[in-house]
Design a protein around this motif. Structure first.
Motif, PDB file in Angstrom:
ATOM      1  N   VAL A 102      25.531  52.883  31.656  1.00 52.56           N
ATOM      2  CA  VAL A 102      26.220  52.187  30.553  1.00 52.56           C
ATOM      3  C   VAL A 102      25.522  52.485  29.221  1.00 52.56           C
ATOM      4  O   VAL A 102      26.166  52.788  28.212  1.00 52.56           O
ATOM      5  CB  VAL A 102      26.272  50.658  30.826  1.00 52.56           C
ATOM      6  CG1 VAL A 102      26.642  49.884  29.567  1.00 52.56           C
ATOM      7  CG2 VAL A 102      27.273  50.356  31.943  1.00 52.56           C
ATOM      8  N   ALA A 103      24.191  52.425  29.225  1.00 54.44           N
ATOM      9  CA  ALA A 103      23.424  52.700  27.997  1.00 54.44           C
ATOM     10  C   ALA A 103      23.690  54.119  27.498  1.00 54.44           C
ATOM     11  O   ALA A 103      23.846  54.353  26.290  1.00 54.44           O
ATOM     12  CB  ALA A 103      21.933  52.495  28.254  1.00 54.44           C
ATOM     13  N   SER A 104      23.773  55.077  28.411  1.00 51.92           N
ATOM     14  CA  SER A 104      23.972  56.482  28.012  1.00 51.92           C
ATOM     15  C   SER A 104      25.369  56.690  27.415  1.00 51.92           C
ATOM     16  O   SER A 104      25.533  57.439  26.458  1.00 51.92           O
ATOM     17  CB  SER A 104      23.742  57.425  29.199  1.00 51.92           C
ATOM     18  OG  SER A 104      24.780  57.291  30.151  1.00 51.92           O
ATOM     19  N   ILE A 105      26.378  56.010  27.977  1.00 51.91           N
ATOM     20  CA  ILE A 105      27.747  56.142  27.459  1.00 51.91           C
ATOM     21  C   ILE A 105      27.863  55.484  26.074  1.00 51.91           C
ATOM     22  O   ILE A 105      28.457  56.037  25.151  1.00 51.91           O
ATOM     23  CB  ILE A 105      28.773  55.519  28.451  1.00 51.91           C
ATOM     24  CG1 ILE A 105      28.813  56.325  29.757  1.00 51.91           C
ATOM     25  CG2 ILE A 105      30.163  55.414  27.817  1.00 51.91           C
ATOM     26  CD1 ILE A 105      29.408  57.714  29.657  1.00 51.91           C
ATOM     27  N   TYR A 106      27.253  54.304  25.937  1.00 53.82           N
ATOM     28  CA  TYR A 106      27.265  53.632  24.626  1.00 53.82           C
ATOM     29  C   TYR A 106      26.581  54.522  23.583  1.00 53.82           C
ATOM     30  O   TYR A 106      27.088  54.730  22.486  1.00 53.82           O
ATOM     31  CB  TYR A 106      26.540  52.278  24.727  1.00 53.82           C
ATOM     32  CG  TYR A 106      26.424  51.562  23.387  1.00 53.82           C
ATOM     33  CD1 TYR A 106      27.458  50.748  22.924  1.00 53.82           C
ATOM     34  CD2 TYR A 106      25.291  51.712  22.589  1.00 53.82           C
ATOM     35  CE1 TYR A 106      27.371  50.107  21.686  1.00 53.82           C
ATOM     36  CE2 TYR A 106      25.198  51.083  21.354  1.00 53.82           C
ATOM     37  CZ  TYR A 106      26.230  50.271  20.915  1.00 53.82           C
ATOM     38  OH  TYR A 106      26.136  49.649  19.684  1.00 53.82           O
ATOM     39  N   ASP A 107      25.434  55.067  23.945  1.00 49.18           N
ATOM     40  CA  ASP A 107      24.641  55.876  23.014  1.00 49.18           C
ATOM     41  C   ASP A 107      25.445  57.082  22.508  1.00 49.18           C
ATOM     42  O   ASP A 107      25.400  57.423  21.334  1.00 49.18           O
ATOM     43  CB  ASP A 107      23.364  56.350  23.722  1.00 49.18           C
ATOM     44  CG  ASP A 107      22.497  57.211  22.822  1.00 49.18           C
ATOM     45  OD1 ASP A 107      22.034  56.691  21.793  1.00 49.18           O
ATOM     46  OD2 ASP A 107      22.301  58.406  23.127  1.00 49.18           O
ATOM     47  N   LYS A 108      26.205  57.696  23.397  1.00 53.29           N
ATOM     48  CA  LYS A 108      26.900  58.934  23.033  1.00 53.29           C
ATOM     49  C   LYS A 108      28.288  58.693  22.432  1.00 53.29           C
ATOM     50  O   LYS A 108      28.741  59.456  21.581  1.00 53.29           O
ATOM     51  CB  LYS A 108      27.020  59.837  24.264  1.00 53.29           C
ATOM     52  CG  LYS A 108      27.488  61.260  23.938  1.00 53.29           C
ATOM     53  CD  LYS A 108      27.112  62.206  25.034  1.00 53.29           C
ATOM     54  CE  LYS A 108      27.644  63.602  24.931  1.00 53.29           C
ATOM     55  NZ  LYS A 108      27.923  64.179  23.662  1.00 53.29           N
ATOM     56  N   TYR A 109      28.974  57.630  22.868  1.00 56.85           N
ATOM     57  CA  TYR A 109      30.401  57.515  22.510  1.00 56.85           C
ATOM     58  C   TYR A 109      30.791  56.267  21.705  1.00 56.85           C
ATOM     59  O   TYR A 109      31.937  56.162  21.282  1.00 56.85           O
ATOM     60  CB  TYR A 109      31.261  57.580  23.784  1.00 56.85           C
ATOM     61  CG  TYR A 109      31.083  58.878  24.518  1.00 56.85           C
ATOM     62  CD1 TYR A 109      31.688  60.051  24.057  1.00 56.85           C
ATOM     63  CD2 TYR A 109      30.270  58.954  25.651  1.00 56.85           C
ATOM     64  CE1 TYR A 109      31.496  61.259  24.710  1.00 56.85           C
ATOM     65  CE2 TYR A 109      30.071  60.155  26.308  1.00 56.85           C
ATOM     66  CZ  TYR A 109      30.680  61.308  25.839  1.00 56.85           C
ATOM     67  OH  TYR A 109      30.486  62.503  26.484  1.00 56.85           O
ATOM     68  N   ALA A 110      29.884  55.323  21.515  1.00 59.80           N
ATOM     69  CA  ALA A 110      30.255  54.117  20.751  1.00 59.80           C
ATOM     70  C   ALA A 110      30.405  54.471  19.272  1.00 59.80           C
ATOM     71  O   ALA A 110      29.580  55.201  18.717  1.00 59.80           O
ATOM     72  CB  ALA A 110      29.212  53.034  20.925  1.00 59.80           C
ATOM     73  N   ASN A 111      31.464  53.966  18.663  1.00 57.62           N
ATOM     74  CA  ASN A 111      31.626  54.123  17.216  1.00 57.62           C
ATOM     75  C   ASN A 111      30.751  53.073  16.516  1.00 57.62           C
ATOM     76  O   ASN A 111      30.638  51.950  16.982  1.00 57.62           O
ATOM     77  CB  ASN A 111      33.090  53.898  16.822  1.00 57.62           C
ATOM     78  CG  ASN A 111      34.007  54.958  17.424  1.00 57.62           C
ATOM     79  OD1 ASN A 111      33.654  56.133  17.473  1.00 57.62           O
ATOM     80  ND2 ASN A 111      35.169  54.539  17.895  1.00 57.62           N
TER      81      ASN A 111
END
Length: 308
Positions: A102-111
């Motif tokens: 979850v942390a990796s997805i937020y880091d890469k794709y969160a606006n």
């Protein structure tokens, strides 16, 4: 493509209690980690991970939140091009495998993401925790958001209550005899069924009373002792906590470890507590003498976490 590394976490104190607003203390555990990677031809675990990410994408697309939005086009594109989460973090072991993802997805794709380099005010930490709670609920049904928060920040986190969390420092390790360690149950534990058992127990007034009058009090005392380096007092409180957990959380302790748990309390060689939701995976151990604990638990796999 290879993303930054995100580490496992260990909730030293506070499992289940943090659902009901008692204190918790989580620390990063750098022995296990994961990162987003891509490959043309996916097989085995990488293929399974890619399929899981596709399902997660479907969940995130429909996530309605004022706090976060994602660059879903890039995410979809990367998944279609063979992105997967390459991780050494064991799943179902209570050390935050889904949290690191979850942390990796937020880091890469969160606006407009909140970055680790910002001045992390309490409001920002709470926003992150709430965002991560929404995201990780895909994996667990209900998530505190603490695992991804710990993995994302890679800092010890002190939970004072649901509305009051802070990054904290822990005493530096010493080359002493004492240790915190992981005991491998060699069984997979699933979070959701364990949380459901807990929620059912919460319907019982006696259980709720135990939680506020014993479990939370011993947990809070352990956290205070640990952060202040009061090692003698810490072991007294960990023993009390170990007893309370053994009496009241038996379904969360794998049956094969009931006698091992009791033996620690009786001999004082070590004290055990749940690591995460229990039901399998790792069990967390505390000992004044790691060599003695190793000898007492010679039939099991132990991993060192922290030295006193």
């Amino acid at each position: 493509m290879k993303g930054p590394l995100f580490y496992a976490k260990i909730l030293l104190f506070g499992e289940y209690g943090i659902i009901k607003d008692s204190k918790g203390l989580a620390i990063p555990f750098n022995s296990y980690k994961g990162a987003l990677k891509s490959a043309k031809n996916l097989t085995g675990e990488a293929k399974k991970s890619n399929e899981s990410l596709a399902n997660f994408y479907n969940y995130l697309v429909n996530l309605s939140s004022d706090e976060v939005s994602f660059d879903v086009e890039s995410l979809k594109n990367d998944i279609d091009n063979g992105m997967y989460f390459d991780s050494s973090i064991p799943q179902g072991y209570g050390v935050g495998s889904s949290g690191a993802l979850v942390a990796s997805i937020y880091d890469k794709y969160a606006n407009n993401k909140i970055t680790v380099l910002e001045n992390l005010t309490r409001d920002k930490l709470l926003t992150l925790k709430q965002t991560f709670s929404l995201m990780e609920s895909f994996f667990h049904g209900k998530s505190s958001g603490l695992d991804p928060l710990n993995s994302y920040l890679s800092l010890p986190i002190l939970i004072n209550s649901k509305e009051n969390i802070e990054a904290t420092g822990i005493p530096s390790q010493k080359e002493g005899k004492g240790a915190v360690f992981l005991l491998d149950s060699e069984q997979i534990g699933e979070t959701e069924p364990m949380v459901n058992i807990f929620m059912n127990k919460m319907k019982n007034e006696g259980f709720r009373k135990m939680l506020s009058e014993e479990f939370s009090i011993h947990t809070d005392a352990c956290i205070d002792d640990f952060l202040q380096g009061n090692i003698k007092s810490l072991f007294g409180n960990v023993k009390k906590l170990s007893k309370v957990v053994f009496t009241n959380f038996k379904p969360m302790i794998p049956t094969a470890f009931h006698r091992v748990w009791e033996k620690g309390i009786q001999t004082n060689d070590y004290y055990l507590k749940l690591c995460g939701s229990g039901g399998g995976g790792y069990i967390l151990g505390f000992t004044k003498d790691f060599e003695k604990a190793k000898s007492s638990l010679k039939d099991y796999k132990l991993e060192l976490v922290y030295r006193f």
